[in-house]
Design a protein around this motif. Sequence first.
Motif, mmCIF file in Angstrom:
data_model
loop_
_atom_site.group_PDB
_atom_site.id
_atom_site.type_symbol
_atom_site.label_atom_id
_atom_site.label_comp_id
_atom_site.label_asym_id
_atom_site.label_seq_id
_atom_site.Cartn_x
_atom_site.Cartn_y
_atom_site.Cartn_z
ATOM 1 N N VAL A 1 0.856 -1.188 0.000
ATOM 2 C CA VAL A 1 0.000 0.000 0.000
ATOM 3 C C VAL A 1 0.888 1.233 0.000
ATOM 4 C CG1 VAL A 1 -1.837 1.235 1.196
ATOM 5 C CG2 VAL A 1 -1.737 -1.272 1.328
ATOM 6 N N TRP A 2 0.809 2.002 -1.077
ATOM 7 C CA TRP A 2 1.570 3.255 -1.153
ATOM 8 C C TRP A 2 0.673 4.337 -1.748
ATOM 9 C CZ3 TRP A 2 2.930 -1.133 -4.012
ATOM 10 C CH2 TRP A 2 2.704 -1.071 -5.390
ATOM 11 N N ALA A 3 1.105 5.570 -1.650
ATOM 12 C CA ALA A 3 0.256 6.694 -2.030
ATOM 13 C C ALA A 3 -0.133 6.669 -3.504
ATOM 14 C CB ALA A 3 0.942 8.009 -1.675
ATOM 15 N N GLY A 4 0.642 6.017 -4.344
ATOM 16 C CA GLY A 4 0.321 5.963 -5.767
ATOM 17 C C GLY A 4 -0.719 4.926 -6.142
ATOM 18 N N ARG A 5 -1.123 4.090 -5.209
ATOM 19 C CA ARG A 5 -2.161 3.107 -5.504
ATOM 20 C C ARG A 5 -3.483 3.825 -5.783
ATOM 21 N NH1 ARG A 5 -0.975 -2.263 -6.724
ATOM 22 N NH2 ARG A 5 0.067 -3.335 -4.991
ATOM 23 N N SER A 6 -4.259 3.301 -6.741
ATOM 24 C CA SER A 6 -5.527 3.927 -7.103
ATOM 25 C C SER A 6 -6.649 3.442 -6.187
ATOM 26 C CB SER A 6 -5.880 3.601 -8.553
ATOM 27 O OG SER A 6 -6.180 2.211 -8.684
ATOM 28 N N ALA A 7 -7.750 4.176 -6.202
ATOM 29 C CA ALA A 7 -8.927 3.775 -5.433
ATOM 30 C C ALA A 7 -9.470 2.446 -5.935
ATOM 31 C CB ALA A 7 -9.998 4.862 -5.528
ATOM 32 N N LEU A 8 -9.276 2.160 -7.213
ATOM 33 C CA LEU A 8 -9.708 0.877 -7.772
ATOM 34 C C LEU A 8 -8.904 -0.275 -7.190
ATOM 35 C CD1 LEU A 8 -11.442 -0.579 -9.964
ATOM 36 C CD2 LEU A 8 -9.511 -0.242 -11.523
ATOM 37 N N GLU A 9 -7.607 -0.055 -6.978
ATOM 38 C CA GLU A 9 -6.721 -1.108 -6.473
ATOM 39 C C GLU A 9 -6.824 -1.301 -4.969
ATOM 40 O OE1 GLU A 9 -2.874 -0.672 -9.443
ATOM 41 O OE2 GLU A 9 -3.189 0.843 -7.879
ATOM 42 N N TYR A 10 -7.182 -0.244 -4.243
ATOM 43 C CA TYR A 10 -7.042 -0.293 -2.792
ATOM 44 C C TYR A 10 -7.810 -1.432 -2.106
ATOM 45 C CZ TYR A 10 -7.033 0.516 2.086
ATOM 46 O OH TYR A 10 -6.905 0.300 3.435
ATOM 47 N N PRO A 11 -9.078 -1.706 -2.456
ATOM 48 C CA PRO A 11 -9.763 -2.800 -1.765
ATOM 49 C C PRO A 11 -9.018 -4.134 -1.858
ATOM 50 C CG PRO A 11 -11.340 -1.472 -2.959
ATOM 51 C CD PRO A 11 -9.979 -0.996 -3.391
ATOM 52 N N ALA A 12 -8.414 -4.409 -3.019
ATOM 53 C CA ALA A 12 -7.644 -5.646 -3.160
ATOM 54 C C ALA A 12 -6.393 -5.605 -2.291
ATOM 55 C CB ALA A 12 -7.268 -5.871 -4.626
ATOM 56 N N CYS A 13 -5.794 -4.417 -2.128
ATOM 57 C CA CYS A 13 -4.622 -4.270 -1.249
ATOM 58 C C CYS A 13 -4.995 -4.561 0.198
ATOM 59 C CB CYS A 13 -4.050 -2.857 -1.354
ATOM 60 S SG CYS A 13 -3.346 -2.427 -2.953
ATOM 61 N N ALA A 14 -6.107 -3.986 0.651
ATOM 62 C CA ALA A 14 -6.534 -4.187 2.032
ATOM 63 C C ALA A 14 -6.858 -5.653 2.295
ATOM 64 C CB ALA A 14 -7.743 -3.305 2.332
ATOM 65 N N GLN A 15 -7.546 -6.294 1.362
ATOM 66 C CA GLN A 15 -7.839 -7.712 1.529
ATOM 67 C C GLN A 15 -6.554 -8.541 1.557
ATOM 68 O OE1 GLN A 15 -10.747 -8.399 -1.653
ATOM 69 N NE2 GLN A 15 -12.312 -8.670 -0.077
ATOM 70 N N HIS A 16 -5.602 -8.186 0.711
ATOM 71 C CA HIS A 16 -4.319 -8.890 0.724
ATOM 72 C C HIS A 16 -3.656 -8.805 2.093
ATOM 73 C CE1 HIS A 16 -0.056 -9.662 0.227
ATOM 74 N NE2 HIS A 16 0.166 -8.420 0.603
ATOM 75 N N GLU A 17 -3.595 -7.610 2.663
ATOM 76 C CA GLU A 17 -2.968 -7.448 3.966
ATOM 77 C C GLU A 17 -3.680 -8.290 5.023
ATOM 78 O OE1 GLU A 17 -0.005 -6.430 4.086
ATOM 79 O OE2 GLU A 17 -0.011 -4.340 4.738
ATOM 80 N N ALA A 18 -4.992 -8.359 4.939
ATOM 81 C CA ALA A 18 -5.752 -9.183 5.887
ATOM 82 C C ALA A 18 -5.444 -10.664 5.703
ATOM 83 C CB ALA A 18 -7.246 -8.928 5.696
ATOM 84 N N LEU A 19 -5.391 -11.114 4.459
ATOM 85 C CA LEU A 19 -5.237 -12.540 4.176
ATOM 86 C C LEU A 19 -3.838 -13.069 4.478
ATOM 87 C CD1 LEU A 19 -7.359 -12.712 0.918
ATOM 88 C CD2 LEU A 19 -7.911 -13.750 3.129
ATOM 89 N N ILE A 20 -2.859 -12.185 4.604
ATOM 90 C CA ILE A 20 -1.532 -12.629 5.039
ATOM 91 C C ILE A 20 -1.640 -13.384 6.354
ATOM 92 C CG2 ILE A 20 0.696 -11.829 5.922
ATOM 93 C CD1 ILE A 20 0.638 -9.583 3.911
ATOM 94 N N ASN A 21 -2.513 -12.932 7.236
ATOM 95 C CA ASN A 21 -2.645 -13.555 8.548
ATOM 96 C C ASN A 21 -3.147 -14.988 8.449
ATOM 97 O OD1 ASN A 21 -2.139 -11.091 10.363
ATOM 98 N ND2 ASN A 21 -3.686 -10.353 8.932
ATOM 99 N N ALA A 22 -4.025 -15.256 7.499
ATOM 100 C CA ALA A 22 -4.501 -16.628 7.290
ATOM 101 C C ALA A 22 -3.446 -17.469 6.583
ATOM 102 C CB ALA A 22 -5.795 -16.609 6.466
ATOM 103 N N ALA A 23 -2.744 -16.861 5.633
ATOM 104 C CA ALA A 23 -1.773 -17.604 4.826
ATOM 105 C C ALA A 23 -0.572 -18.074 5.629
ATOM 106 C CB ALA A 23 -1.315 -16.746 3.645
#
Length: 309
Positions: free
Chosen positions: A103-125
């Motif tokens: 997650v960095w400032a250049g990420r778009s609003a379209l990409e962000y939900p997938a970024c947030a889900q990725h960060e969450a799913l690291i914990n399960a993985a």
Amino acid sequence: MSTVVTDEAFDHPALFYRGEREYVDRTVSFVREGLDLGEPAAVAVPGPRLELIRTALGDDAEDVLMLDMTMAGRNPGRIIPGVLRSFADAHPDTRARIIGEPVWAGRSALEYPACAQHEALINAAFEGRAVTILCPYDEEHLDETALADAAVTHPVIVSRDGRRTSDVYDWRSVVDRYNEALEPAADAAVLSFDAGNLYTARAFTVEQAGRLGLGGQRLQDAELAVAELTTNSVVHGGGHGTLAVWAEAGRLVCEVRDSGRLTDPLAGRRPPARGQIGGRGLMLVHYVADLVRQHTGDDGTTVRFYLTC
């Protein structure tokens, strides 16, 4: 100040930082702590920041895997299998130490939900695994939503005030919150498919994608991804589905919708076991696409992928 507790199995701190100097000091200290302990280290951050860390590490950089996250993690859905698991699985007998900044400032609003889900799913993985993954967050340039979500997706927060347990940690809530309904564009070309016309669905994709400006390898990527998704729909999603193709802001968008329910949150992000037959389709889509969004609800599952034209 140490950023990691090494006697726990999985450690997943978010690093809240301000300014270039703090960023470099914290990340380089983290890497060197690992090297001193004999832990293999990898750094996957956006290119300019990668060079800052590389320069500060000096000769130690030769012992660290360096990846530009804008390339390796352009699609957040391929970071777990292609970056994090790839590195950790290559070192099964020792704790691995990774910096991952999706997650960095250049990420778009379209990409962000997938970024947030990725960060969450690291914990399960990585639950129960001897791995440390430090995720930097830029307090000066990220918005309040990204910073608030970081506290929910990371059990530990590291900042200039020290290391503390997050009192709002609840990664599943972020996965659910960004499981947003997806609707095709009004001008999308649409095709219904079943087991009898999977080839037609691929040909339809190639025709529409070519008409919308996709070519070369990207055209092959679109055909491959649609082939995988439509086959999954026939085998696992009720035997039929709907394919939609359109252009949006310089990207080709393809969406496959069926009546199946995708209940495994790590589907497409969990590398298949050695000798496993099947189970690679959605992961292939993550690897070839620039972005993948998914939605699962009571009426079925939608998988949408984006390719830059």
